[in-house]
Design an enzyme around this catalytic site. Structure first.
Site, PDB file in Angstrom:
ATOM      1  N   GLY A  23       0.819  -1.211   0.000  1.00 24.80           N
ATOM      2  CA  GLY A  23       0.000   0.000   0.000  1.00 24.80           C
ATOM      3  C   GLY A  23       0.851   1.258   0.000  1.00 24.80           C
ATOM      4  O   GLY A  23       2.080   1.210   0.141  1.00 24.80           O
ATOM      5  N   SER A  24       0.181   2.403  -0.108  1.00 24.84           N
ATOM      6  CA  SER A  24       0.888   3.675  -0.276  1.00 24.84           C
ATOM      7  C   SER A  24       1.704   4.051   0.960  1.00 24.84           C
ATOM      8  O   SER A  24       2.757   4.682   0.841  1.00 24.84           O
ATOM      9  CB  SER A  24      -0.120   4.775  -0.610  1.00 24.84           C
ATOM     10  OG  SER A  24      -1.115   4.852   0.393  1.00 24.84           O
TER      11      SER A  24
ATOM     12  N   GLY B 111       0.309  -1.259   6.369  1.00 26.36           N
ATOM     13  CA  GLY B 111      -0.732  -0.256   6.533  1.00 26.36           C
ATOM     14  C   GLY B 111      -2.013  -0.930   6.999  1.00 26.36           C
ATOM     15  O   GLY B 111      -2.023  -2.131   7.296  1.00 26.36           O
ATOM     16  N   ALA B 112      -3.104  -0.178   7.060  1.00 25.28           N
ATOM     17  CA  ALA B 112      -4.404  -0.759   7.417  1.00 25.28           C
ATOM     18  C   ALA B 112      -5.508   0.150   6.889  1.00 25.28           C
ATOM     19  O   ALA B 112      -5.263   1.325   6.596  1.00 25.28           O
ATOM     20  CB  ALA B 112      -4.528  -0.919   8.929  1.00 25.28           C
ATOM     21  N   ASP B 113      -6.695  -0.407   6.770  1.00 24.91           N
ATOM     22  CA  ASP B 113      -7.851   0.388   6.325  1.00 24.91           C
ATOM     23  C   ASP B 113      -8.652   0.913   7.509  1.00 24.91           C
ATOM     24  O   ASP B 113      -9.274   1.969   7.420  1.00 24.91           O
ATOM     25  CB  ASP B 113      -8.740  -0.461   5.408  1.00 24.91           C
ATOM     26  CG  ASP B 113      -7.945  -0.940   4.211  1.00 24.91           C
ATOM     27  OD1 ASP B 113      -7.358  -0.086   3.523  1.00 24.91           O
ATOM     28  OD2 ASP B 113      -7.862  -2.167   3.988  1.00 24.91           O
TER      29      ASP B 113
ATOM     30  N   LYS C 175      -7.980  -4.984   6.969  1.00 20.69           N
ATOM     31  CA  LYS C 175      -6.986  -4.807   5.921  1.00 20.69           C
ATOM     32  C   LYS C 175      -7.485  -5.459   4.627  1.00 20.69           C
ATOM     33  O   LYS C 175      -8.423  -6.234   4.650  1.00 20.69           O
ATOM     34  CB  LYS C 175      -5.654  -5.463   6.340  1.00 20.69           C
ATOM     35  CG  LYS C 175      -4.931  -4.646   7.410  1.00 20.69           C
ATOM     36  CD  LYS C 175      -3.550  -5.190   7.725  1.00 20.69           C
ATOM     37  CE  LYS C 175      -2.698  -5.494   6.554  1.00 20.69           C
ATOM     38  NZ  LYS C 175      -2.520  -4.397   5.573  1.00 20.69           N
ATOM     39  N   GLY C 176      -6.819  -5.102   3.529  1.00 21.16           N
ATOM     40  CA  GLY C 176      -7.183  -5.729   2.248  1.00 21.16           C
ATOM     41  C   GLY C 176      -7.627  -4.741   1.198  1.00 21.16           C
ATOM     42  O   GLY C 176      -8.048  -5.141   0.110  1.00 21.16           O
TER      43      GLY C 176
ATOM     44  N   GLU D 239      -0.566 -10.715   3.572  1.00 24.59           N
ATOM     45  CA  GLU D 239      -0.284  -9.806   4.688  1.00 24.59           C
ATOM     46  C   GLU D 239      -0.550 -10.506   6.027  1.00 24.59           C
ATOM     47  O   GLU D 239       0.193 -10.331   6.989  1.00 24.59           O
ATOM     48  CB  GLU D 239      -1.134  -8.547   4.574  1.00 24.59           C
ATOM     49  CG  GLU D 239      -0.682  -7.646   3.434  1.00 24.59           C
ATOM     50  CD  GLU D 239      -1.620  -6.482   3.156  1.00 24.59           C
ATOM     51  OE1 GLU D 239      -1.160  -5.507   2.569  1.00 24.59           O
ATOM     52  OE2 GLU D 239      -2.808  -6.560   3.507  1.00 24.59           O
TER      53      GLU D 239
ATOM     54  N   LYS E  38      -7.956   6.614   9.641  1.00 23.58           N
ATOM     55  CA  LYS E  38      -8.211   5.170   9.708  1.00 23.58           C
ATOM     56  C   LYS E  38      -8.700   4.706  11.088  1.00 23.58           C
ATOM     57  O   LYS E  38      -9.070   3.552  11.258  1.00 23.58           O
ATOM     58  CB  LYS E  38      -6.926   4.389   9.363  1.00 23.58           C
ATOM     59  CG  LYS E  38      -6.238   4.785   8.054  1.00 23.58           C
ATOM     60  CD  LYS E  38      -6.898   4.183   6.873  1.00 23.58           C
ATOM     61  CE  LYS E  38      -6.189   4.443   5.547  1.00 23.58           C
ATOM     62  NZ  LYS E  38      -4.960   3.715   5.325  1.00 23.58           N
TER      63      LYS E  38
HETATM   64  C1  5RP Z   1      -3.428  -3.805   1.287  1.00 25.56           C
HETATM   65  C2  5RP Z   1      -3.713  -3.199   2.616  1.00 25.56           C
HETATM   66  C3  5RP Z   1      -3.159  -1.831   2.864  1.00 25.56           C
HETATM   67  O1  5RP Z   1      -2.234  -1.903   3.887  1.00 25.56           O
HETATM   68  C4  5RP Z   1      -4.309  -0.917   3.246  1.00 25.56           C
HETATM   69  O2  5RP Z   1      -5.274  -0.925   2.214  1.00 25.56           O
HETATM   70  C5  5RP Z   1      -3.812   0.523   3.467  1.00 25.56           C
HETATM   71  O3  5RP Z   1      -3.339   1.064   2.266  1.00 25.56           O
HETATM   72  P1  5RP Z   1      -2.739   2.521   2.190  1.00 25.56           P
HETATM   73  O4  5RP Z   1      -1.456   2.511   2.966  1.00 25.56           O
HETATM   74  O5  5RP Z   1      -2.523   2.770   0.716  1.00 25.56           O
HETATM   75  O6  5RP Z   1      -3.736   3.488   2.785  1.00 25.56           O
HETATM   76  O7  5RP Z   1      -4.309  -3.765   3.484  1.00 25.56           O
HETATM   77  O8  5RP Z   1      -4.077  -5.031   1.148  1.00 25.56           O
END
Ligand code: 5RP
Length: 228
Positions: free
Chosen positions: A29-30, A85-87, A97-98, A106, A124
């Site tokens: 992720g970013s 990272g996480a959502d 996550k995902g 992950e 988040k």
């Molecule tokens: C990928 C993930 C990412 O860690 C999650 O979506 C966060 O992404 P980002 O750092 O771009 O906000 O779980 O499967």
């Protein structure tokens, strides 16, 4: 400050967890990309030597093009650290996550690590998981229709479609992703078991009691959350 700057702040602060000689699980992720870029500077400036187990094709490519050496769980089944990272993050450091469809690798990599460090911006943080983000699940293509039917009992399942290619997105493992919107989550651990018990579900995006530290980038600075 925009969200990406806050993500970068969390990555800068979490750099303190990365020590010379470590074998690191590298999330996707970013936010993780920010971390990779910072680690590369330390490799160049300090001669730091680390190896990474990537959780996705994307992360593997970033590591390769940045000069971070890759390894595998076969060579290193126990990792010093995993960063990701996480959502969504709840007050007990449970996660959804995902968002990048890399949840299965992950979860495997995170569970192989002695310490799981999560990097997020403050948007988040939630009281209860499922408040803002849908819950992603990785599904075997052969089982997609019966699985979606079964998932209707848990929320509103939607097959994730590709943006630039026609049809559904296909994960790095050759599977499909279903996003469960408005998930009816009563008990996280029970829900995790129930979802993974549906034949055809490879993995779900609930990461319960896995994270050890969460670095939260906010307008006021970086807050480090630890398990209660
Ligand atoms: C990928 C993930 C990412 O860690 C999650 O979506 C966060 O992404 P980002 O750092 O771009 O906000 O779980 O499967």
């Amino acid at each position: 400050m925009d969200r990406d700057e806050l993500k970068k702040m969390s990555a800068e602060a979490a750099l303190e967890q990365i020590k010379d000689g470590m074998i690191i699980g590298m999330g996707s992720g970013s936010t993780v990309i920010h971390l990779i870029n910072l680690v590369v500077q330390r490799i160049k400036n300090e001669g730091m030597d680390i190896m990474a187990v990537p959780t996705s094709y994307d992360t593997a490519q970033w590591c390769i093009s940045s000069g971070i050496r890759l390894t595998t769980l076969d060579e290193h089944p126990s990792l010093d650290l995993a960063v990701d990272g996480a959502d969504e993050v709840d007050p007990n450091l449970n996660l959804i996550k995902g968002g990048g469809a890399a949840l299965t690798r992950e979860k495997i990599v995170g569970s192989a690590a002695k310490l799981l460090v999560i990097l997020v911006d403050e948007s988040k943080l939630v009281k209860n998981l499922g408040e803002k983000a849908p819950l992603p699940l990785e599904i075997l293509p052969f089982a997609i229709t019966p699985v979606i039917r079964r998932l209707q009992g848990f929320g509103e399942p939607v097959l994730r479609l590709s943006k630039k290619k026609l049809g559904p997105i296909v994960t790095d493992n050759g599977n499909l992703i279903v996003d469960l919107h408005n998930p009816k989550i009563m008990n996280y651990s029970e829900m995790e078991i129930q979802l993974n018990n549906i034949p055809g579900v490879i993995e779900n995006g609930l990461f319960i009691e896995m994270a050890d530290l969460v670095y939260v980038g906010s307008e006021k600075g970086v807050n480090i959350l630890t398990k209660l």
